[in-house]
Design a protein around this motif. Structure first.
Motif, PDB file in Angstrom:
ATOM      1  N   ASN A   4       0.823  -1.219   0.000  1.00 34.40           N
ATOM      2  CA  ASN A   4       0.000   0.000   0.000  1.00 34.40           C
ATOM      3  C   ASN A   4       0.854   1.264   0.000  1.00 34.40           C
ATOM      4  OD1 ASN A   4      -2.267  -1.609   0.066  1.00 34.40           O
ATOM      5  ND2 ASN A   4      -2.579  -1.407   2.278  1.00 34.40           N
ATOM      6  N   THR A   5       1.905   1.262   0.806  1.00 34.29           N
ATOM      7  CA  THR A   5       2.760   2.449   0.910  1.00 34.29           C
ATOM      8  C   THR A   5       3.524   2.686  -0.380  1.00 34.29           C
ATOM      9  OG1 THR A   5       3.021   2.071   3.293  1.00 34.29           O
ATOM     10  CG2 THR A   5       4.608   3.541   2.236  1.00 34.29           C
ATOM     11  N   ALA A   6       4.096   1.630  -0.943  1.00 35.82           N
ATOM     12  CA  ALA A   6       4.900   1.771  -2.159  1.00 35.82           C
ATOM     13  C   ALA A   6       4.071   2.226  -3.345  1.00 35.82           C
ATOM     14  CB  ALA A   6       5.596   0.444  -2.481  1.00 35.82           C
ATOM     15  N   SER A   7       2.786   1.872  -3.348  1.00 40.57           N
ATOM     16  CA  SER A   7       1.943   2.202  -4.505  1.00 40.57           C
ATOM     17  C   SER A   7       1.099   3.447  -4.308  1.00 40.57           C
ATOM     18  CB  SER A   7       1.022   1.019  -4.831  1.00 40.57           C
ATOM     19  OG  SER A   7       0.160   0.738  -3.742  1.00 40.57           O
ATOM     20  N   GLN A   8       0.840   3.834  -3.043  1.00 43.12           N
ATOM     21  CA  GLN A   8      -0.089   4.933  -2.793  1.00 43.12           C
ATOM     22  C   GLN A   8       0.528   6.142  -2.103  1.00 43.12           C
ATOM     23  OE1 GLN A   8      -3.513   3.318  -0.713  1.00 43.12           O
ATOM     24  NE2 GLN A   8      -3.610   1.546  -2.067  1.00 43.12           N
ATOM     25  N   LYS A   9       1.713   5.983  -1.522  1.00 46.33           N
ATOM     26  CA  LYS A   9       2.322   7.091  -0.803  1.00 46.33           C
ATOM     27  C   LYS A   9       3.665   7.519  -1.390  1.00 46.33           C
ATOM     28  CE  LYS A   9       0.144   6.550   3.739  1.00 46.33           C
ATOM     29  NZ  LYS A   9      -0.275   7.971   3.870  1.00 46.33           N
ATOM     30  N   VAL A  10       4.095   6.847  -2.450  1.00 48.83           N
ATOM     31  CA  VAL A  10       5.347   7.189  -3.133  1.00 48.83           C
ATOM     32  C   VAL A  10       5.008   7.515  -4.584  1.00 48.83           C
ATOM     33  CG1 VAL A  10       7.654   6.413  -3.802  1.00 48.83           C
ATOM     34  CG2 VAL A  10       6.665   5.665  -1.622  1.00 48.83           C
ATOM     35  N   TYR A  11       5.535   8.648  -5.073  1.00 44.46           N
ATOM     36  CA  TYR A  11       5.203   9.108  -6.427  1.00 44.46           C
ATOM     37  C   TYR A  11       6.475   9.352  -7.231  1.00 44.46           C
ATOM     38  CZ  TYR A  11       0.756   9.940  -4.108  1.00 44.46           C
ATOM     39  OH  TYR A  11      -0.397   9.785  -3.377  1.00 44.46           O
TER      40      TYR A  11
END
Length: 392
Positions: free
Chosen positions: A81-88
């Motif tokens: 979740n973090t790698a896909s939703q909180k990193v751009y």
């Protein structure tokens, strides 16, 4: 780890890493931190040289404190979740669980990113600073991150099924004449050698730039990398279609000209002067569309399998390009003449073929000619839209 990828480690190898302590490529976490903190760690590794995060180890003492099965399951879900939703843009992780002295240690490999700079939801950039991390605020450092990207540009990817025999020699010779002021015959170099020297082919395979500009099979091998045009009798897409053009065949120069022809037959003509026999001109200057269509063809995201759309409504014209703006580029940057070459080989080659002015001046020129232009960077749908208002 080797070549930026994870390789399975045994207990002794992992113990040796743990005994070495934290470094610019190794981070300890006893348990899952706040997800924003985790995102910052992933960003810092991705913007630097990559590394590993070891979960189940006290970062103060190095003492093992392994994770339970439930904790491992939760950790993996939160990592995704973090790698896909909180990193751009999103990053990709490799995880493995290794038993060490009766403790389950989760090893998370974060490779050096190929699409730097990576940012959090607030646009903040982090890099590793020894075992710690720090924010990046310097424009020069941001520029270096952009320059250090190691990703393969879409325009240089080789196209399976293509061949040097597919080259339209008339179009290619016209390009050579413009670029070198000499014909292929005058240069006395065979076509394959010229293509290789220009980074347009390798081992008889054309790259995407060459396919788009010179191949007679462009529409067969990459039909989606074209333009679709439609004219609508009203302000909404559900109104009646009065003219439409399917996916346009041919190389980019042909696609460009046929698109301009479509706009021409659907654009109102107005007198240039008040005289009875005054010549007419487009209601929106021809040069505006020339700049914007070329810009869409040269700068669209060719990793996305979709066409450029030109939709002429009764009150506006929309040009929709696959791909949001790259990296840190913003609409304000564009208006000020800043540009980032998403397709550098295509850009450097097409300038001798299309009416491309370059130097980031195309958008500025369009606004000067016709200020009623709105640009939308649609991140959710991963597209860039230009809306040109019509004078109704």
């Amino acid at each position: 780890m080797e070549n930026g990828n994870s390789i399975a480690m045994n207990e002794q190898e992992l113990l040796a890493i743990i005994q070495g302590g934290e470094s610019s490529k190794v981070q300890f976490k006893e348990r899952l931190p706040h997800l924003d903190t985790l995102a910052h760690e992933l960003i810092a590794f991705s913007n630097s040289q990559g590394g590993i995060i070891l979960f189940g180890i006290n970062d103060k003492t190095g003492k093992l404190n392994g994770l339970s099965f439930a904790e491992i399951q939760q950790l993996n879900q939160q990592l995704v979740n973090t790698a896909s939703q909180k990193v751009y843009p999103p990053v990709y992780l490799i995880t493995e669980t290794i038993p060490v002295q009766g403790n389950n240690i989760v090893v998370v490999t974060v490779n050096e990113g190929g699409d730097k700079p990576y940012k959090d939801s607030n646009g903040t950039i982090y890099v590793k600073n020894g075992a710690d991390k720090r924010k990046v605020t310097s424009n020069d450092e941001i520029a270096r991150l952009l320059q250090s990207r190691k990703s393969l540009y879409a325009d240089e990817s080789l196209i399976n099924g293509s061949s040097i025999n597919d080259i339209d020699l008339d179009q290619f010779n016209s390009f050579i004449l413009r670029k070198y002021k000499k014909s292929i015959e005058d240069l006395n170099i065979d076509v394959e050698k010229i293509l290789a020297n220009l980074d347009l082919c390798k081992n008889d395979l054309l790259n995407l730039t060459c396919l788009l500009l010179f191949s007679k099979k462009r529409h067969l091998l990459r039909p989606q990398f074209s333009i679709q045009c439609v004219s609508i009798d009203g302000p909404k897409i559900e109104n009646t279609f009065i003219d439409s053009e399917g996916i346009i065949d041919g190389t980019i120069p042909i696609v460009f000209q046929r698109t301009m022809d479509f706009i021409d037959r659907n654009m109102k003509k107005v007198p240039e002067t008040t005289g009875f026999n005054s010549p007419t001109k487009w209601e929106i200057p021809y040069e505006v569309f020339e700049e914007l269509i070329v810009n869409a063809l040269v700068h669209r995201d060719y990793y996305i399998s979709s066409t450029i759309k030109v939709i002429i409504y009764s009150n506006r014209v929309e040009i929709i390009s696959p791909g949001k703006l790259p990296n840190s580029l913003t609409i304000e940057n564009i208006k000020n003449g800043v540009s980032i070459a998403r397709n550098p080989i295509l850009l450097s080659t097409a300038q001798f073929i299309l009416p491309y002015k370059g130097l980031g001046t195309g958008i500025i020129r369009s606004y000067n000619l016709y200020p009623e232009i709105i640009m939308e960077n649609d991140i959710v749908n991963n597209q860039f839209k230009v809306v040109i208002k019509r004078k109704t």
